[in-house]
Motif scaffolding. Structure first.
Motif, short mmCIF file in Angstrom:
data_model
loop_
_atom_site.label_atom_id
_atom_site.label_comp_id
_atom_site.label_asym_id
_atom_site.label_seq_id
_atom_site.Cartn_x
_atom_site.Cartn_y
_atom_site.Cartn_z
N PRO A 66 0.82 -1.21 0.00
CA PRO A 66 0.00 0.00 0.00
C PRO A 66 0.85 1.25 0.00
N GLN A 67 0.44 2.19 -0.80
CA GLN A 67 1.17 3.45 -0.92
C GLN A 67 0.21 4.60 -0.70
N ILE A 68 0.73 5.68 -0.18
CA ILE A 68 -0.06 6.90 -0.09
C ILE A 68 0.07 7.61 -1.42
N LEU A 69 -1.02 7.66 -2.15
CA LEU A 69 -0.98 8.32 -3.45
C LEU A 69 -0.92 9.83 -3.25
N PRO A 70 0.10 10.49 -3.74
CA PRO A 70 0.14 11.94 -3.62
C PRO A 70 -0.95 12.56 -4.49
N ASN A 71 -1.25 13.83 -4.23
CA ASN A 71 -2.23 14.50 -5.06
C ASN A 71 -1.86 14.36 -6.53
N VAL A 72 -2.85 14.01 -7.35
CA VAL A 72 -2.67 14.01 -8.80
C VAL A 72 -3.07 15.39 -9.29
N ALA A 73 -2.17 16.07 -9.95
CA ALA A 73 -2.44 17.44 -10.39
C ALA A 73 -3.44 17.46 -11.53
N PRO A 74 -4.35 18.42 -11.54
CA PRO A 74 -5.25 18.54 -12.69
C PRO A 74 -4.48 18.94 -13.94
N ALA A 75 -5.04 18.67 -15.09
CA ALA A 75 -4.35 18.93 -16.35
C ALA A 75 -5.26 19.64 -17.34
N LEU A 76 -4.75 20.67 -17.96
CA LEU A 76 -5.47 21.36 -19.03
C LEU A 76 -5.36 20.54 -20.32
N PRO A 77 -6.33 20.69 -21.22
CA PRO A 77 -6.18 20.04 -22.52
C PRO A 77 -5.09 20.73 -23.33
N LYS A 78 -4.65 20.07 -24.38
CA LYS A 78 -3.67 20.70 -25.27
C LYS A 78 -4.29 21.93 -25.93
N ASP A 79 -3.52 22.99 -25.99
CA ASP A 79 -3.91 24.20 -26.74
C ASP A 79 -5.21 24.82 -26.24
N SER A 80 -5.45 24.78 -24.92
CA SER A 80 -6.64 25.41 -24.37
C SER A 80 -6.36 25.88 -22.95
N ALA A 81 -6.98 27.00 -22.58
CA ALA A 81 -6.79 27.56 -21.24
C ALA A 81 -7.87 27.12 -20.27
N ALA A 82 -8.81 26.30 -20.73
CA ALA A 82 -9.88 25.81 -19.86
C ALA A 82 -10.21 24.37 -20.19
N ALA A 83 -10.48 23.60 -19.16
CA ALA A 83 -10.81 22.18 -19.34
C ALA A 83 -12.28 22.01 -19.74
N LYS A 84 -12.59 20.82 -20.25
CA LYS A 84 -13.95 20.47 -20.67
C LYS A 84 -14.22 19.03 -20.25
N THR A 85 -13.99 18.73 -18.98
CA THR A 85 -13.92 17.34 -18.54
C THR A 85 -15.27 16.68 -18.29
N MET A 86 -16.34 17.45 -18.11
CA MET A 86 -17.62 16.88 -17.71
C MET A 86 -18.36 16.27 -18.90
N GLY A 87 -19.12 15.23 -18.62
CA GLY A 87 -19.91 14.63 -19.68
C GLY A 87 -20.81 13.53 -19.16
N LYS A 88 -21.30 12.72 -20.10
CA LYS A 88 -22.20 11.63 -19.76
C LYS A 88 -21.61 10.30 -20.21
N VAL A 89 -21.92 9.26 -19.47
CA VAL A 89 -21.63 7.90 -19.91
C VAL A 89 -22.94 7.27 -20.35
N PHE A 90 -22.88 6.55 -21.46
CA PHE A 90 -24.03 5.83 -21.99
C PHE A 90 -23.70 4.34 -21.99
N PHE A 91 -24.70 3.53 -21.71
CA PHE A 91 -24.46 2.09 -21.60
C PHE A 91 -25.80 1.36 -21.65
N ARG A 92 -25.72 0.05 -21.71
CA ARG A 92 -26.92 -0.77 -21.67
C ARG A 92 -26.84 -1.75 -20.51
N PHE A 93 -27.97 -1.94 -19.84
CA PHE A 93 -28.19 -3.08 -18.96
C PHE A 93 -29.39 -3.80 -19.55
N GLY A 94 -29.21 -5.06 -19.89
CA GLY A 94 -30.27 -5.77 -20.59
C GLY A 94 -30.43 -5.21 -21.99
N ASP A 95 -31.66 -4.88 -22.36
CA ASP A 95 -31.90 -4.39 -23.71
C ASP A 95 -32.30 -2.93 -23.76
#
Length: 358
Positions: A92-121
């Motif tokens: 077991p290790q203590i994970l240090p803070n993972v720093a946030p990252a900007l996208p390439k060539d942009s001054a603001a992130a766009k990380t939020m979104g939706k996941v789509f999937f199926r359960f059954g049909d």
């Protein structure tokens, strides 16, 4: 359901086919293990999922339901099927803070979104976000937005679409899930102290028309395109948190203030909470927050910076609460993010996927 004497109502935001009272207890023990499930391993597997989510199907995205709790059934406990593998944690290790990252060539992130999937049909969706990782390809969401622990089965045809636009527009690409990393007590027990998942995704693509035919066009890695939220663990309580999600479901009084099309935000302070019927013993509750079904899996961010749209992930929307038993939800809760969570994240961040998806 928590006893009425407590004057609380706890409802899973998106636990499709989940979960009545389940046996087991939560633990942050250093020998806790990661459970890994392959979704789409090869480029060929990935293309099969991509073919399912062609534009005509994504155009119907607003018609799909946010995943909702199943009807109550008798208590049960399951053992995960052979679809996945238990990966013993190394020292077991203590994970240090993972720093946030900007996208390439942009001054603001766009990380939020939706996941789509199926359960059954049937198709469903949840909220999610891109998380900074060395493979630049990790999505954080709720465990119940990726794996049905009652039936011991992962979701089918799982994709992440950041910033889904009107009519199913995918301005930042579509990312097919390659592998789910979870704590073993989510698939094994349905324990809401571990209702989180880190999903490693393939390189993204867009559908483009060439010579009258729809063709997949590679758009690169997730983090390069939208950035990634940071990650911090074991921060305790009484924190000011900013939570995000795409709520869509009704409030307890039947009203529908949200339509699931717009990213919503809550900000408040955290406190400890429990829900014995869901095995939640170390939950963290954020109040005030009126999120409803659909917000499940959305990120909780510490030190959120509105200009860069980045912060440190410290939880995800898991359960929604009606603490005063009135007409609307007034709080949301997350599992505690601790050393065990770090081991699950480390597994997802270390996996590789094919270098080209087209």
């Amino acid at each position: 359901m928590i006893p009425r004497a407590w004057h609380l109502v706890a409802v899973a935001l998106s636990a499709l086919l989940m979960l009545p009272a389940l046996a087991g207890t939560a633990s942050a023990a250093p020998n806790s293990r990661v459970y890994s499930v392959t979704l789409a391993k090869s480029a060929a597997d990935m293309k099969k999922v991509a073919e399912y989510w062609k534009p005509d199907r994504l155009k119907k995205a607003d018609q799909y339901s946010p995943a909702t709790p199943a009807s109550q059934s008798s208590p049960t406990s399951t053992t995960a099927s052979g679809a996945g593998q238990i990966v013993p944690a190394k020292s077991p290790q203590i994970l240090p803070n993972v720093a946030p990252a900007l996208p390439k060539d942009s001054a603001a992130a766009k990380t939020m979104g939706k996941v789509f999937f199926r359960f059954g049909d049937k198709e469903y969706w949840c909220s999610a976000s891109s998380i900074a990782a060395k493979n630049r390809s990790v999505v954080a969401t709720a465990g119940h937005c990726a794996y049905d622990s009652r039936q011991a089965k992962p979701a089918d045809y799982w994709i992440f679409v950041p910033n889904l636009g009107p009519g199913g527009a995918t301005p930042d690409g579509i990312y097919v899930g390659a592998s789910i990393s979870m704590h073993e007590d989510w698939p094994g027990k349905g324990d809401y102290d571990f209702d989180y998942a880190f999903v490693t995704v393939h390189r993204g693509f867009k559908w483009v028309e060439k010579s009258g035919q729809l063709t997949m066009q590679d758009v690169g890695r997730l983090q390069d395109n939208v950035g990634g939220q940071g990650l911090t663990l074991g921060k305790g309580l009484a924190l000011t948190i900013t939570a995000f999600g795409y709520p869509a479901g009704p409030q307890p009084d039947g009203s529908h203030p949200f339509d699931g099309k717009t990213l919503k935000v809550c900000s408040g302070s955290t406190r400890r909470t429990v829900a014995p019927s869901l095995d939640l013993q170390y939950g963290v509750q954020l109040q005030p927050c009126d999120f409803s079904a659909g917000a499940s899996g959305g990120p909780w961010l510490l030190n959120y910076q509105p200009t860069q749209k980045l912060g440190l992930l410290t939880g995800i929307n898991s359960l929604t609460w009606n603490r005063d038993a009135k007409g609307g939800y007034d709080a949301v809760s997350s599992p505690t993010f601790n050393t065990t969570t770090g081991e699950v994240y480390r597994r997802a961040a270390g996996l590789a996927t094919p270098q080209n998806v087209t």
